[in-house]
Every structure is written in structure tokens, then in C-alpha cells.
Design a protein around this motif. Structure first.
Motif, PDB file in Angstrom:
ATOM      1  N   CYS A   1      -7.769  -0.792   1.279  1.00 50.95           N
ATOM      2  CA  CYS A   1      -8.014   0.267   2.266  1.00 50.95           C
ATOM      3  C   CYS A   1      -7.422  -0.108   3.616  1.00 50.95           C
ATOM      4  N   ALA A   2      -7.112   0.926   4.408  1.00 52.16           N
ATOM      5  CA  ALA A   2      -6.661   0.718   5.786  1.00 52.16           C
ATOM      6  C   ALA A   2      -7.832   0.699   6.752  1.00 52.16           C
TER       7      ALA A   2
ATOM      8  N   MET B   1       0.853  -1.182   0.000  1.00 52.49           N
ATOM      9  CA  MET B   1       0.000   0.000   0.000  1.00 52.49           C
ATOM     10  C   MET B   1       0.891   1.234   0.000  1.00 52.49           C
ATOM     11  N   SER B   2       0.860   2.011  -1.079  1.00 48.49           N
ATOM     12  CA  SER B   2       1.755   3.153  -1.192  1.00 48.49           C
ATOM     13  C   SER B   2       1.343   4.293  -0.274  1.00 48.49           C
ATOM     14  N   GLN B   3       0.083   4.615  -0.228  1.00 43.29           N
ATOM     15  CA  GLN B   3      -0.417   5.704   0.610  1.00 43.29           C
ATOM     16  C   GLN B   3      -1.654   5.198   1.342  1.00 43.29           C
ATOM     17  N   PRO B   4      -1.567   5.008   2.662  1.00 46.76           N
ATOM     18  CA  PRO B   4      -2.731   4.471   3.390  1.00 46.76           C
ATOM     19  C   PRO B   4      -3.939   5.393   3.279  1.00 46.76           C
ATOM     20  N   TYR B   5      -5.106   4.793   3.138  1.00 46.87           N
ATOM     21  CA  TYR B   5      -6.338   5.571   3.050  1.00 46.87           C
ATOM     22  C   TYR B   5      -7.476   4.819   3.711  1.00 46.87           C
ATOM     23  N   VAL B   6      -8.458   5.581   4.146  1.00 47.62           N
ATOM     24  CA  VAL B   6      -9.716   5.025   4.631  1.00 47.62           C
ATOM     25  C   VAL B   6     -10.739   5.173   3.526  1.00 47.62           C
ATOM     26  N   LEU B   7     -11.388   4.099   3.190  1.00 47.74           N
ATOM     27  CA  LEU B   7     -12.417   4.111   2.156  1.00 47.74           C
ATOM     28  C   LEU B   7     -13.748   4.527   2.779  1.00 47.74           C
TER      29      LEU B   7
ATOM     30  N   SER C   1      -9.878 -14.439   0.331  1.00 44.07           N
ATOM     31  CA  SER C   1      -8.469 -14.085   0.511  1.00 44.07           C
ATOM     32  C   SER C   1      -8.173 -13.509   1.891  1.00 44.07           C
ATOM     33  N   GLY C   2      -9.215 -13.121   2.630  1.00 44.74           N
ATOM     34  CA  GLY C   2      -9.010 -12.515   3.944  1.00 44.74           C
ATOM     35  C   GLY C   2      -8.477 -11.098   3.868  1.00 44.74           C
ATOM     36  N   ALA C   3      -8.735 -10.414   2.772  1.00 43.86           N
ATOM     37  CA  ALA C   3      -8.144  -9.096   2.537  1.00 43.86           C
ATOM     38  C   ALA C   3      -8.563  -8.043   3.555  1.00 43.86           C
ATOM     39  N   LEU C   4      -9.732  -8.214   4.183  1.00 45.93           N
ATOM     40  CA  LEU C   4     -10.244  -7.181   5.092  1.00 45.93           C
ATOM     41  C   LEU C   4     -10.093  -7.545   6.564  1.00 45.93           C
ATOM     42  N   ILE C   5      -9.535  -8.692   6.847  1.00 47.10           N
ATOM     43  CA  ILE C   5      -9.401  -9.139   8.241  1.00 47.10           C
ATOM     44  C   ILE C   5      -8.576  -8.137   9.050  1.00 47.10           C
ATOM     45  N   ASP C   6      -9.084  -7.806  10.243  1.00 43.31           N
ATOM     46  CA  ASP C   6      -8.424  -6.935  11.225  1.00 43.31           C
ATOM     47  C   ASP C   6      -8.353  -5.466  10.810  1.00 43.31           C
ATOM     48  N   LYS C   7      -9.082  -5.087   9.779  1.00 41.18           N
ATOM     49  CA  LYS C   7      -9.149  -3.664   9.422  1.00 41.18           C
ATOM     50  C   LYS C   7     -10.355  -3.035  10.114  1.00 41.18           C
ATOM     51  N   PRO C   8     -10.225  -1.796  10.606  1.00 37.30           N
ATOM     52  CA  PRO C   8     -11.345  -1.162  11.309  1.00 37.30           C
ATOM     53  C   PRO C   8     -12.429  -0.706  10.344  1.00 37.30           C
ATOM     54  N   ALA C   9     -13.674  -0.752  10.809  1.00 42.23           N
ATOM     55  CA  ALA C   9     -14.806  -0.348   9.977  1.00 42.23           C
ATOM     56  C   ALA C   9     -15.866   0.316  10.835  1.00 42.23           C
TER      57      ALA C   9
ATOM     58  N   LEU D   1      -7.935   4.804  14.573  1.00 39.89           N
ATOM     59  CA  LEU D   1      -7.817   3.358  14.722  1.00 39.89           C
ATOM     60  C   LEU D   1      -7.042   2.750  13.557  1.00 39.89           C
ATOM     61  N   ALA D   2      -7.323   3.226  12.349  1.00 40.98           N
ATOM     62  CA  ALA D   2      -6.595   2.719  11.185  1.00 40.98           C
ATOM     63  C   ALA D   2      -5.102   3.018  11.306  1.00 40.98           C
ATOM     64  N   LYS D   3      -4.762   4.224  11.749  1.00 43.44           N
ATOM     65  CA  LYS D   3      -3.351   4.583  11.923  1.00 43.44           C
ATOM     66  C   LYS D   3      -2.697   3.710  12.989  1.00 43.44           C
ATOM     67  N   ALA D   4      -3.399   3.470  14.098  1.00 44.96           N
ATOM     68  CA  ALA D   4      -2.843   2.655  15.177  1.00 44.96           C
ATOM     69  C   ALA D   4      -2.590   1.225  14.711  1.00 44.96           C
TER      70      ALA D   4
END
Length: 202
Positions: A70-71, A1-7, A101-109, A192-195
């Protein structure tokens, strides 16, 4: 991920949910992360009807890559009989590959919604939007009562996520409490995403 972002992903037919999305995005950016606003196309009972590849106004359509990379995620929809709108449900139902794929596991929402009336099914809509996010393994973040506006609001706002009451004619703009709650929800999600990103990097 080049630049973290929240979707900040939403569906909005008349603009109320879009207004919340923009305030949530503002809060995310106040937390120091990019907010990426995206929407989903409408669905039609006519199988030959189609939307243009790029919407005429507002945010562009969300892609699988937008979601996968997304982060964090803020998911918003107007209420439809106490449930999320069909276009958003259709999009979420198409994310099986990300589940596999588990791509979203442990990401905040977090989730947000709007309705024409105060008791128009806001809380059940928020809950229905949470369920697929739990299946994806995401970490759900509500809106705690440290947000004082939850105790003051006479329109939208719940501990499950920010809401807005648009009125029967859907002509009510966000009031001060709804705006503040949306921004606080965005800030919390961004923090939370940053942490979690920092924890992964350490």
C-alpha cells in the motif's frame, strides 16, 4: 507497485466501522488514488472454529501483500474497553515480517473508530491503534481543526481520527458531521500518499 492504492483496513461487527471505512475510501478516491477496502476475520475462543476463506458480505480479508504494497493505510476498529478489537489486534500482531523488512516505513497512516456511547473509549482506541503503526515506522496523520466539523459535531470526531457513535442499540447511522470528517480524513491521507509517492519518484 503497478497502481498505487491506499489500504482502508477495518474490522466491523455490526456495520458502524464499515460505514466509516467506506466514507474514508470515498475521500481517498477524491484525492486521486485507489482505495482498497479490506477487513480481517473474527477470532474465536474455540480453537477449532474457522471463518470461510472469503467473507459472505463486505470486503475481502486483508493479505500481507495488501498491507506491504500500500501507499498509505487507514486502520479502523470498534472500541473494546478502550482498545482495538481482538480481530484487528490479532492481525496486527501477525505483521512481524513487514516490521523486519521495513515495508511500511515512511508510509502515511491514519486511524478511525466507533463506539456505542460518546465516552466509550474512542480516543484511547485510536491511540492504541497508532502504537503498532509507529513501530512500523509509518507517518501518522491526524484530522486537523481545519475540518470545521470537529467544532460542530455532537457525536463522533477527534483530532486523532474520525469516530462514530452508533448508539446503545447500534442503530445510529453516520450523521453529516461524521460523514464529512471521514471523507476529509480520507482526502488528507490520499493527498499525503500522493505527495510521498511523488517525492520518491523525483
Amino acid at each position: 507497485m503497478s497502481q498505487p492504492y491506499v489500504l482502508v483496513l477495518y474490522y466491523s461487527r455490526n456495520g458502524a466501522t464499515r460505514a466509516l471505512a467506506r466514507q474514508i475510501a470515498r475521500g481517498v478516491e477524491e484525492a486521486g488514488l485507489e482505495a482498497r477496502l479490506r477487513t480481517v476475520p473474527s477470532v474465536s475462543p474455540n480453537s477449532e472454529a474457522s471463518e470461510p476463506a472469503v467473507p459472505e458480505t463486505g470486503a475481502v480479508y486483508c493479505t500481507e501483500a495488501d498491507l506491504a504494497n500500500c501507499a498509505g493505510l487507514a486502520l479502523g476498529s470498534p472500541t473494546r474497553f478502550g482498545n482495538m478489537a481482538a480481530p484487528m489486534k490479532h492481525f496486527i500482531d501477525s505483521t512481524s515480517s513487514l516490521w523486519l523488512s521495513g515495508a511500511l516505513i515512511d508510509k502515511p497512516a491514519s486511524v478511525f473508530s466507533s463506539s456505542a456511547s460518546l465516552h466509550g473509549g474512542q480516543e484511547t482506541t485510536l491511540m492504541t491503534m497508532m502504537l503498532p503503526l509507529l513501530h512500523h515506522g509509518m507517518v501518522l496523520a491526524g484530522l486537523p481543526y481545519s475540518a470545521n466539523e470537529l467544532l460542530d459535531t455532537q457525536t463522533g470526531g477527534t483530532p486523532y481520527g474520525v469516530t462514530h457513535v452508533s448508539g446503545r442499540a447500534e442503530n445510529h447511522t453516520l450523521d453529516a458531521n461524521e460523514t464529512a470528517l471521514a471523507q476529509q480524513q480520507g482526502r488528507r491521507l490520499g493527498q499525503l500518499a500522493k505527495a510521498l509517492l511523488h517525492k520518491e519518484a523525483s
